[in-house]
Write a protein that holds these residues in place. Structure first.
Motif, short mmCIF file in Angstrom:
data_model
loop_
_atom_site.label_atom_id
_atom_site.label_comp_id
_atom_site.label_asym_id
_atom_site.label_seq_id
_atom_site.Cartn_x
_atom_site.Cartn_y
_atom_site.Cartn_z
N MET A 136 0.80 -1.32 -0.34
CA MET A 136 -0.35 0.12 0.34
C MET A 136 0.96 1.30 -0.32
SD MET A 136 -3.02 -1.19 2.85
CE MET A 136 -3.65 -2.18 2.67
N ALA A 137 0.62 2.49 -0.33
CA ALA A 137 1.01 3.35 -0.76
C ALA A 137 1.40 4.26 0.41
CB ALA A 137 0.31 4.31 -1.65
N ARG A 138 2.71 5.13 0.61
CA ARG A 138 2.34 5.81 2.36
C ARG A 138 2.80 6.81 1.39
NH1 ARG A 138 8.31 5.73 5.97
NH2 ARG A 138 7.78 7.69 7.03
N ALA A 139 2.24 7.68 2.53
CA ALA A 139 1.90 9.06 2.26
C ALA A 139 3.55 9.87 2.13
CB ALA A 139 0.71 10.18 3.40
N SER A 140 3.63 10.32 1.31
CA SER A 140 5.07 11.09 1.43
C SER A 140 5.18 12.51 1.95
CB SER A 140 5.72 11.37 0.40
OG SER A 140 5.11 12.37 -0.92
N LYS A 141 4.03 12.99 1.43
CA LYS A 141 3.54 14.43 2.05
C LYS A 141 2.35 14.29 3.04
CE LYS A 141 5.72 17.04 -1.14
NZ LYS A 141 6.33 18.22 -1.73
N ASP A 163 0.17 4.35 10.14
CA ASP A 163 0.86 3.54 11.70
C ASP A 163 2.30 3.68 11.51
OD1 ASP A 163 1.32 2.17 13.64
OD2 ASP A 163 0.59 -0.24 13.28
N PRO A 164 3.59 4.44 11.99
CA PRO A 164 4.45 4.13 12.07
C PRO A 164 4.80 3.11 12.18
CG PRO A 164 3.07 6.29 13.65
CD PRO A 164 2.15 5.29 12.93
N GLN A 165 4.39 2.37 12.91
CA GLN A 165 4.82 1.36 13.73
C GLN A 165 4.80 -0.38 13.13
OE1 GLN A 165 4.90 3.05 17.95
NE2 GLN A 165 7.41 2.31 18.11
N GLY A 166 4.49 -0.64 12.00
CA GLY A 166 3.61 -1.17 11.24
C GLY A 166 4.76 -2.75 11.36
N PRO A 167 3.79 -3.32 10.28
CA PRO A 167 4.69 -4.84 10.86
C PRO A 167 6.09 -4.78 10.24
CG PRO A 167 2.66 -5.01 9.31
CD PRO A 167 2.84 -3.81 9.48
N GLY A 168 6.79 -5.33 11.16
CA GLY A 168 8.25 -5.60 11.18
C GLY A 168 8.98 -3.88 11.25
N PRO A 215 6.36 2.21 8.94
CA PRO A 215 5.07 2.42 8.48
C PRO A 215 4.06 1.85 7.85
CG PRO A 215 6.97 4.30 8.51
CD PRO A 215 7.54 2.57 8.85
N ILE A 216 2.88 1.66 7.64
CA ILE A 216 2.12 0.88 6.76
C ILE A 216 0.78 2.27 6.71
CG2 ILE A 216 1.01 -0.10 8.87
CD1 ILE A 216 0.71 -2.24 6.55
N SER A 217 -0.29 2.07 5.21
CA SER A 217 -0.74 2.89 5.41
C SER A 217 -1.70 1.53 5.38
CB SER A 217 -0.67 3.73 4.19
OG SER A 217 -0.75 3.95 2.75
N LEU A 218 -3.24 2.37 5.08
CA LEU A 218 -5.01 1.18 4.68
C LEU A 218 -5.87 2.28 4.67
CD1 LEU A 218 -2.78 -0.47 7.68
CD2 LEU A 218 -4.40 -2.15 7.41
N PHE A 219 -6.92 2.47 3.83
CA PHE A 219 -7.96 2.08 3.34
C PHE A 219 -8.84 0.69 3.82
CE2 PHE A 219 -6.48 0.95 -0.51
CZ PHE A 219 -7.67 0.28 -1.23
N GLU A 220 -10.21 1.42 3.72
CA GLU A 220 -10.58 0.29 3.43
C GLU A 220 -11.07 0.41 5.09
OE1 GLU A 220 -13.79 -0.23 1.50
OE2 GLU A 220 -12.37 0.87 0.46
N SER A 221 -12.19 1.17 6.28
CA SER A 221 -12.63 0.30 7.05
C SER A 221 -13.12 -0.60 8.03
CB SER A 221 -14.44 1.26 7.49
OG SER A 221 -15.00 0.58 6.71
N GLY A 222 -12.95 -1.71 7.27
CA GLY A 222 -13.38 -2.96 7.77
C GLY A 222 -12.16 -3.42 7.08
N ALA A 223 -11.16 -3.55 6.54
CA ALA A 223 -9.57 -3.77 6.28
C ALA A 223 -8.79 -3.53 7.66
CB ALA A 223 -8.75 -3.62 5.22
N ILE A 224 -9.16 -1.97 8.11
CA ILE A 224 -8.25 -1.63 9.35
C ILE A 224 -9.07 -1.97 10.49
CG2 ILE A 224 -8.06 1.00 10.18
CD1 ILE A 224 -8.81 2.57 7.75
N LEU A 225 -10.52 -2.50 10.69
CA LEU A 225 -10.05 -2.70 11.95
C LEU A 225 -9.82 -4.01 11.91
CD1 LEU A 225 -14.83 -2.24 11.89
CD2 LEU A 225 -13.06 -0.72 13.88
N GLN A 226 -9.42 -4.90 11.27
CA GLN A 226 -9.33 -6.97 11.17
C GLN A 226 -7.60 -6.35 11.85
OE1 GLN A 226 -10.27 -7.64 7.33
NE2 GLN A 226 -11.01 -9.27 7.98
N TYR A 227 -6.93 -4.98 10.81
CA TYR A 227 -5.48 -4.85 11.14
C TYR A 227 -5.39 -4.43 12.92
CZ TYR A 227 -1.35 -2.79 10.99
OH TYR A 227 0.31 -2.02 11.66
N LEU A 228 -6.01 -3.53 12.93
CA LEU A 228 -5.99 -3.37 14.55
C LEU A 228 -6.20 -4.39 15.62
CD1 LEU A 228 -7.50 0.37 14.55
CD2 LEU A 228 -5.19 0.10 13.89
#
Length: 256
Positions: A1-6, A85-90, A93-106
């Motif tokens: 997933m793309a990470r925001a550079s700005k 999330d600046p402290q994602g897997p490993g 940082p990781i970015s996520l969209f879609e509410s269901g996917a975010i709930l599962q991730y968290l």
């Protein structure tokens, strides 16, 4: 997933939640890209329930903030909510969209409200996807045609109000012999509460659905749910949904 550079400007951002957070001091806050809608509430509630520190960054969807390149780098579907999330897997940082996917991730990240056991997880996922694919879209259409559409279309109003009624009935039957949608409190309940909180806008009454009302009152009594549902953005209260410019931005989108 793309990470925001700005990342978008954060002058109005909500500070990290230290008062409610049980996370270690080294935990960096999660950036929550948010607007106070039922989909936005899903993630503000989850972050509060998990006691994760976070920084709320408003995305004013009535002015087109969702189409800015820096937000599209995080949410290519130009919809809120999204997180970084600046402290994602490993530890990266990781970015996520879609509410269901975010709930599962968290849920996986914290081990909360999303069970690891396969049978229990399947129960949660069925009702999470029921909300994402059914309750949310149908309630959204009922809300739109009942309150936001400039032209009142009786067929559309009846079609989506009736479908909402059917879905509330499904939920009522499900809750007849269990406290929560998947048995134990889970991300399926967190996903649904923000939508049910607008039942009047969907043309429904909770007196018709006593088990839903019992469930609704139980969730509203949870402090984290209350905080998540009341994460305010001052600009949102000033939006005129009948303004043609707002209508054009929100309801007349085509491929870009």
């Amino acid at each position: 997933m793309a990470r925001a550079s700005k990342p978008p400007k954060r002058s109005r951002s909500r500070p990290a939640r230290s008062a409610h957070s049980a996370a270690p001091a080294r935990q960096k806050p999660i950036d929550l890209y948010y607007w106070p809608t039922p989909n936005g509430y899903k993630i503000s509630i989850m972050l509060e329930e998990c006691r994760l520190p976070y920084r709320m960054i408003p995305v004013n969807i009535s002015k087109g903030d969702q189409f800015k390149p820096e937000f599209l780098a995080i949410s290519p579907n130009n919809r809120i909510p999204a997180i970084v999330d600046p402290q994602g897997p490993g530890g990266r940082p990781i970015s996520l969209f879609e509410s269901g996917a975010i709930l599962q991730y968290l849920g996986r990240k914290t081990g909360k409200f999303y069970p690891a056991a396969e049978r229990a997880r399947v129960e949660v996922e069925q009702w999470l996807f029921w909300q994402v694919g059914g309750l949310g879209p149908m309630a959204g259409q009922a809300h739109h045609f009942r309150h936001n559409a400039l032209e009142k279309l009786p067929y559309a109003i009846e079609r989506y109000t009736d479908e909402c009624n059917r879905l509330y009935g499904v939920m009522n039957r499900r809750l007849a012999d269990r406290e929560f949608l998947a048995g134990k409190y889970s991300i399926a309940d967190i996903a649904s509460i923000g939508w049910v909180s607008r039942f009047q806008r969907h043309g429904q009454t909770l007196e018709e659905f006593p088990q839903v009302k019992r469930w609704f009152d139980t969730l509203l009594a949870r402090p984290a749910v209350h905080r998540g549902l009341h994460l305010r953005v001052e600009e949102a209260s000033k939006v005129d949904m009948k303004d043609p410019k707002v209508q054009d931005i929100l309801f007349h989108q085509r491929a870009r």
